[in-house]
Design an enzyme around this catalytic site. Sequence first.
Site, mmCIF file in Angstrom:
data_model
loop_
_atom_site.group_PDB
_atom_site.id
_atom_site.type_symbol
_atom_site.label_atom_id
_atom_site.label_comp_id
_atom_site.label_asym_id
_atom_site.label_seq_id
_atom_site.Cartn_x
_atom_site.Cartn_y
_atom_site.Cartn_z
ATOM 1 N N LYS A 26 51.595 33.155 -54.127
ATOM 2 C CA LYS A 26 51.363 34.374 -53.352
ATOM 3 C C LYS A 26 51.006 35.527 -54.284
ATOM 4 O O LYS A 26 50.020 36.235 -54.057
ATOM 5 C CB LYS A 26 52.618 34.698 -52.545
ATOM 6 C CG LYS A 26 52.384 35.548 -51.333
ATOM 7 C CD LYS A 26 53.691 35.783 -50.572
ATOM 8 C CE LYS A 26 54.058 34.595 -49.691
ATOM 9 N NZ LYS A 26 55.401 34.744 -49.083
ATOM 10 N N ARG A 96 58.973 39.722 -50.755
ATOM 11 C CA ARG A 96 58.436 38.414 -50.344
ATOM 12 C C ARG A 96 58.634 37.386 -51.437
ATOM 13 O O ARG A 96 58.305 37.622 -52.588
ATOM 14 C CB ARG A 96 56.942 38.532 -50.056
ATOM 15 C CG ARG A 96 56.545 39.753 -49.300
ATOM 16 C CD ARG A 96 55.033 39.906 -49.220
ATOM 17 N NE ARG A 96 54.399 38.844 -48.454
ATOM 18 C CZ ARG A 96 53.083 38.701 -48.356
ATOM 19 N NH1 ARG A 96 52.266 39.529 -49.015
ATOM 20 N NH2 ARG A 96 52.577 37.728 -47.640
ATOM 21 N N GLY A 105 57.501 28.905 -44.913
ATOM 22 C CA GLY A 105 58.730 29.197 -44.194
ATOM 23 C C GLY A 105 60.000 28.817 -44.932
ATOM 24 O O GLY A 105 61.090 28.950 -44.406
ATOM 25 N N MET A 107 61.213 29.942 -47.992
ATOM 26 C CA MET A 107 61.960 30.998 -48.652
ATOM 27 C C MET A 107 61.948 32.229 -47.744
ATOM 28 O O MET A 107 61.213 32.285 -46.787
ATOM 29 C CB MET A 107 61.309 31.317 -49.992
ATOM 30 C CG MET A 107 61.060 30.078 -50.828
ATOM 31 S SD MET A 107 62.583 29.312 -51.382
ATOM 32 C CE MET A 107 63.197 30.613 -52.427
ATOM 33 N N ARG A 352 45.618 31.597 -49.457
ATOM 34 C CA ARG A 352 46.003 30.389 -50.199
ATOM 35 C C ARG A 352 45.158 29.241 -49.678
ATOM 36 O O ARG A 352 44.588 29.334 -48.589
ATOM 37 C CB ARG A 352 47.482 30.078 -50.020
ATOM 38 C CG ARG A 352 47.835 29.796 -48.583
ATOM 39 C CD ARG A 352 49.322 29.514 -48.414
ATOM 40 N NE ARG A 352 49.669 29.536 -47.000
ATOM 41 C CZ ARG A 352 50.883 29.765 -46.531
ATOM 42 N NH1 ARG A 352 51.865 30.032 -47.348
ATOM 43 N NH2 ARG A 352 51.114 29.741 -45.247
ATOM 44 N N HIS A 468 55.622 27.627 -36.932
ATOM 45 C CA HIS A 468 56.311 26.856 -37.965
ATOM 46 C C HIS A 468 56.149 25.359 -37.713
ATOM 47 O O HIS A 468 55.780 24.589 -38.589
ATOM 48 C CB HIS A 468 57.796 27.235 -37.972
ATOM 49 C CG HIS A 468 58.597 26.458 -38.957
ATOM 50 N ND1 HIS A 468 59.288 25.325 -38.603
ATOM 51 C CD2 HIS A 468 58.777 26.613 -40.287
ATOM 52 C CE1 HIS A 468 59.879 24.827 -39.677
ATOM 53 N NE2 HIS A 468 59.582 25.599 -40.706
ATOM 54 N N SER A 776 50.902 -11.647 -62.527
ATOM 55 C CA SER A 776 50.960 -10.653 -61.463
ATOM 56 C C SER A 776 52.389 -10.133 -61.429
ATOM 57 O O SER A 776 53.337 -10.908 -61.269
ATOM 58 C CB SER A 776 50.574 -11.296 -60.127
ATOM 59 O OG SER A 776 50.698 -10.323 -59.106
ATOM 60 N N CYS A 843 51.617 -6.979 -57.509
ATOM 61 C CA CYS A 843 51.565 -7.299 -56.083
ATOM 62 C C CYS A 843 52.827 -6.873 -55.351
ATOM 63 O O CYS A 843 53.064 -7.286 -54.232
ATOM 64 C CB CYS A 843 51.301 -8.780 -55.883
ATOM 65 S SG CYS A 843 52.597 -9.820 -56.569
ATOM 66 N N TYR A 863 44.168 -4.829 -61.776
ATOM 67 C CA TYR A 863 44.132 -4.503 -60.348
ATOM 68 C C TYR A 863 45.534 -4.245 -59.803
ATOM 69 O O TYR A 863 46.535 -4.625 -60.410
ATOM 70 C CB TYR A 863 43.470 -5.640 -59.544
ATOM 71 C CG TYR A 863 44.287 -6.907 -59.470
ATOM 72 C CD1 TYR A 863 45.235 -7.086 -58.457
ATOM 73 C CD2 TYR A 863 44.125 -7.925 -60.407
ATOM 74 C CE1 TYR A 863 46.001 -8.241 -58.388
ATOM 75 C CE2 TYR A 863 44.881 -9.080 -60.350
ATOM 76 C CZ TYR A 863 45.830 -9.236 -59.339
ATOM 77 O OH TYR A 863 46.594 -10.367 -59.274
HETATM 78 P P1 ADP Z 1 55.803 33.487 -45.637
HETATM 79 O O1 ADP Z 1 55.681 32.951 -47.018
HETATM 80 O O2 ADP Z 1 56.906 32.905 -44.850
HETATM 81 O O3 ADP Z 1 54.480 33.518 -44.944
HETATM 82 P P2 ADP Z 1 55.401 36.260 -46.221
HETATM 83 O O4 ADP Z 1 55.971 36.830 -47.460
HETATM 84 O O5 ADP Z 1 53.967 35.944 -46.282
HETATM 85 O O6 ADP Z 1 56.252 35.000 -45.818
HETATM 86 O O7 ADP Z 1 55.716 37.324 -45.102
HETATM 87 C C1 ADP Z 1 56.079 37.077 -43.781
HETATM 88 C C2 ADP Z 1 55.190 37.897 -42.843
HETATM 89 O O8 ADP Z 1 55.277 39.289 -43.144
HETATM 90 C C3 ADP Z 1 53.737 37.541 -42.965
HETATM 91 O O9 ADP Z 1 53.152 37.531 -41.695
HETATM 92 C C4 ADP Z 1 53.170 38.645 -43.793
HETATM 93 O O10 ADP Z 1 51.806 38.864 -43.523
HETATM 94 C C5 ADP Z 1 54.007 39.846 -43.378
HETATM 95 N N1 ADP Z 1 54.080 40.813 -44.470
HETATM 96 C C6 ADP Z 1 54.519 40.597 -45.721
HETATM 97 N N2 ADP Z 1 54.407 41.699 -46.481
HETATM 98 C C7 ADP Z 1 53.902 42.661 -45.686
HETATM 99 C C8 ADP Z 1 53.542 44.022 -45.900
HETATM 100 N N3 ADP Z 1 53.684 44.594 -47.095
HETATM 101 N N4 ADP Z 1 53.061 44.716 -44.855
HETATM 102 C C9 ADP Z 1 52.917 44.110 -43.647
HETATM 103 N N5 ADP Z 1 53.242 42.840 -43.375
HETATM 104 C C10 ADP Z 1 53.710 42.100 -44.387
HETATM 105 MG MG MG Z 2 52.890 34.253 -45.601
#
Ligand code: ADP
Ligand code: MG
Length: 890
Positions: A26, A96, A105, A107, A352, A468, A776, A843, A863
């Site tokens: 990220k 984040r 989802g 962390m 990503r 999710h 084998s 095998c 193989y």
């Molecule tokens: P995940 O890895 O679970 O996607 P994120 O860190 O991307 O978690 O964040 C969860 C949600 O919060 C995402 O939808 C992201 O776009 C939103 N988000 C994160 N940082 C900001 C920010 N600075 N302003 C607005 N929304 C944010």
């Molecule tokens: Mg995200």
Amino acid sequence: MSNWVYGFGAGQADGRADMRELLGGKGANLAEMANLGLPVPPGFTLTTEVCNAYIGRDRAYPEGLEAEVAKALSAVEKSVGRKFGEAENPLLVSVRSGGRASMPGMMDTVLNLGLNDQTVEGLAAGGGDARFAWDSYRRFMMMYSDVVLGLDHIGFDDIIEHHKLENGVVLDTDLDAANWKAVVADFEAHVEGELGEPFPQDVHAQLWDAIGAVFGSWMNRRAVTYRRLNQIPEDWGTAVNIQAMVFGNMGETSATGVAFTRDPSTGAKEFFGEYLVNAQGEDVVAGIRTPHHITLAAKNRNGSDTPAMEEVMPEVYGELVEIYRKLESHYRDMQDIEFTVENGKLWMLQTRAGKRTAKAALHIAVAMVEEGLIDETEAVRRLDPASLDQLLHPTLDPEAPRDVLATGLPASPGAASGKIVFHADDAEARSAKGESVILVRIETSPEDIHGMHAAAGILTCRGGMTSHAAVVARGMGRPCVSGAGTIRVDLKAGHFTVAGRTFRAGDVITIDGVKGQVMAGEVPTIQPELSGDFGIVMVWTDRIRRLKVRTNAETPLDAHAAREFGAEGIGLCRTEHMFFDAERIVAVREMILADHEAGRRAALAKLLPMQRRDFVELFKIMRGLPVTIRLLDPPLHEFLPHSDAEIEEVAAAAGARPEDLRARAADLFEVNPMLGHRGCRLGISHPEIYEMQARAIFEAAIEMGRSGEAVLLEIMIPLVATRREFDILKDRVDAVAEAVFAETGARTGYLVGTMIELPRAALRAGDIAETAEFFSFGTNDLTQTTMGISRDDSGNFLDDYLTNGIFDIDPFVSIDVEGVGELVKIAVERGRKTRPDLKLGICGEHGGDPASVRFFHEAGLDYVSASPYRVPIARLAAARAALDERENDA
Ligand code: ADP
Ligand code: MG
Ligand code: MG
């Protein structure tokens, strides 16, 4: 630039995309987007090294970190013109998580941090909207309480429900500023009641505790489970990103969304995504409100009546299209993006490489090669061999009748039937017993991961294509139907109702992840075939790989399937599997139970024509390709009659007395059959068995030769420990060959070789190779005998070994490179030293496991042989191994 903290924003960044080890995926991509000049809210990343230091030092931060964070924070303040913790114009941030590998989802993230009873007023005054400010505050309190304070969200949900009831409204969005302010007051009382102290008002304490919680979450149960399932090392750590908040919940000109630059289910080159007006990011993913389509095309295709973003915000939409194209051509891969619109201004929050189904991965690979974005080797390098499994499984028979109960979203393709379970733990428990289950949830959360993994399929009542459940199911290759809204789940009663019918836990249903359908009962399936993109990619892998790929097959059906999947011969034909047939088993039992040679020969004479027919059929299917036939191997008890009726049947066929046979069966009983009278030991004590088999093989080969279809015959002696065993049996095979050649006046070429499946054989390989023409590796037995773990009993304790980290993975699934692998290497080296042209293969079940295939490539085998459905996986894995080797050599 500092050691622990890397800043980004406003057209520049300290980091880059290729720094994901340090910054996490990220953080590295936020930096890259900033460098590309895209609109990214400014922020900074605490590196994965901070995480390792923090966890390693018993949760103390490394020296100098605080000062670096303070400096980076003030840079963000300057950039956005707001101050963290100041009542007027307060800066809010998100905290984040984000590791090297994407863990959707897994962390925790906290939004709107920096709010307290003062700053909330400032936010209201600054943004000109009190409702938005109080809504943000309550969201922050909920997330922070969950992630940092460890308070369950249910207490908070109840308070909101109570306020909705009191005010006579249904939706969260119907609550106004005063309502949310009252909710916040109740939240504060709730927190104080639960914890005995007030909700933290010091924004710096909030920040540091949130950072600690994110780093700490690297070690929580669901993260640990995910890492184990995906083989992610613990020492990778996670980074933490602190980023200025932008607000999608500021009213009707604000929104938030997620999108894929191509369709993640099919791979089609269509922008694909979902958004919500007046919402924050989590709302789209969590499935609290059902999101809307971004593009008009998708809206029309799905017959949706809610407006597309393309219609509601045409200008922002245009900008988004420009950005996604730029990102895709920059990364030369399909991207999964997150964005937020604040008062008509677009902000990018994440990009990503998008998770995709195996089908989409192949389609995108082929399309991107055609578009000239990447070349064939790059395309192959990106494909995950194990994921092909998804495409090699049956789909629902389109002709079969379907009792459709409900239709939801086609969230992850494939079909599955199974018993209904409502809890992840039940899914795990039942599937451990070998049952196929469908996990039915209102919506899934990261706590359900282990159950989703155990289930054959997943069904949810709420949530969209990027919920999710959908994302995780696609990643795991589990079929999933999400958002089947007409299904009402009653967890307390343990059932769901739909269309006036009730289904209880344990009832069987079928889900179709391609059509989004949920059906009562089990629906029959049909076999997959390899064509289109799959075929094209397989041709690429064949150009790249060095290892040949054969198959383990003995039935015509399997042999056919394996050829379709590109098998280049049979690496293991288990002749005993040809004996289980109802009409044959009696003759086999007769042979086993005979207490003298004449009786055995009589029974074998009955079996000979059947075996010959089997081999002719197999040779015809595999024409021109090598076929390795293993002489009888298994512990005899597998064939012994069990019931009185079975004994009488054999007695009648053999003209013997049942009580004699019963006594003989008792004589043959073994305490430890796996190490008992089996393999070449049978051949040594009962020469007539292998003689019959050899005769059937040679007669079949000659018959084929007469019709002009050459066979590359390889006859394999199992469970050899010493050269002497092998020599005795090889001499007998040669003698039978000469006899058949003399009788028929024709000849055929053949090799005689051995399985290497006992440690002694591996160690004495140099000696055995004097006479054996090929090896084998029988890695199933070699693993069993090297580790001293019974294949049949390992289930009782293997789980304890995996959870305690004694094994990273079941050694019967993926080869133990250090131990069993060393024996393989020794045997290869010693065998080749004696006989440089010794043919070497494997095998065991490991032949279809990508990590093991890599090892066999590196060990220099000729193989691998895999079960038919894993042949394509082995082909791709072999290509990947060859590519990595080239890269390392370069
Ligand atoms: P995940 O890895 O679970 O996607 P994120 O860190 O991307 O978690 O964040 C969860 C949600 O919060 C995402 O939808 C992201 O776009 C939103 N988000 C994160 N940082 C900001 C920010 N600075 N302003 C607005 N929304 C944010
Ligand atoms: Mg995200
Ligand atoms: Mg064996």
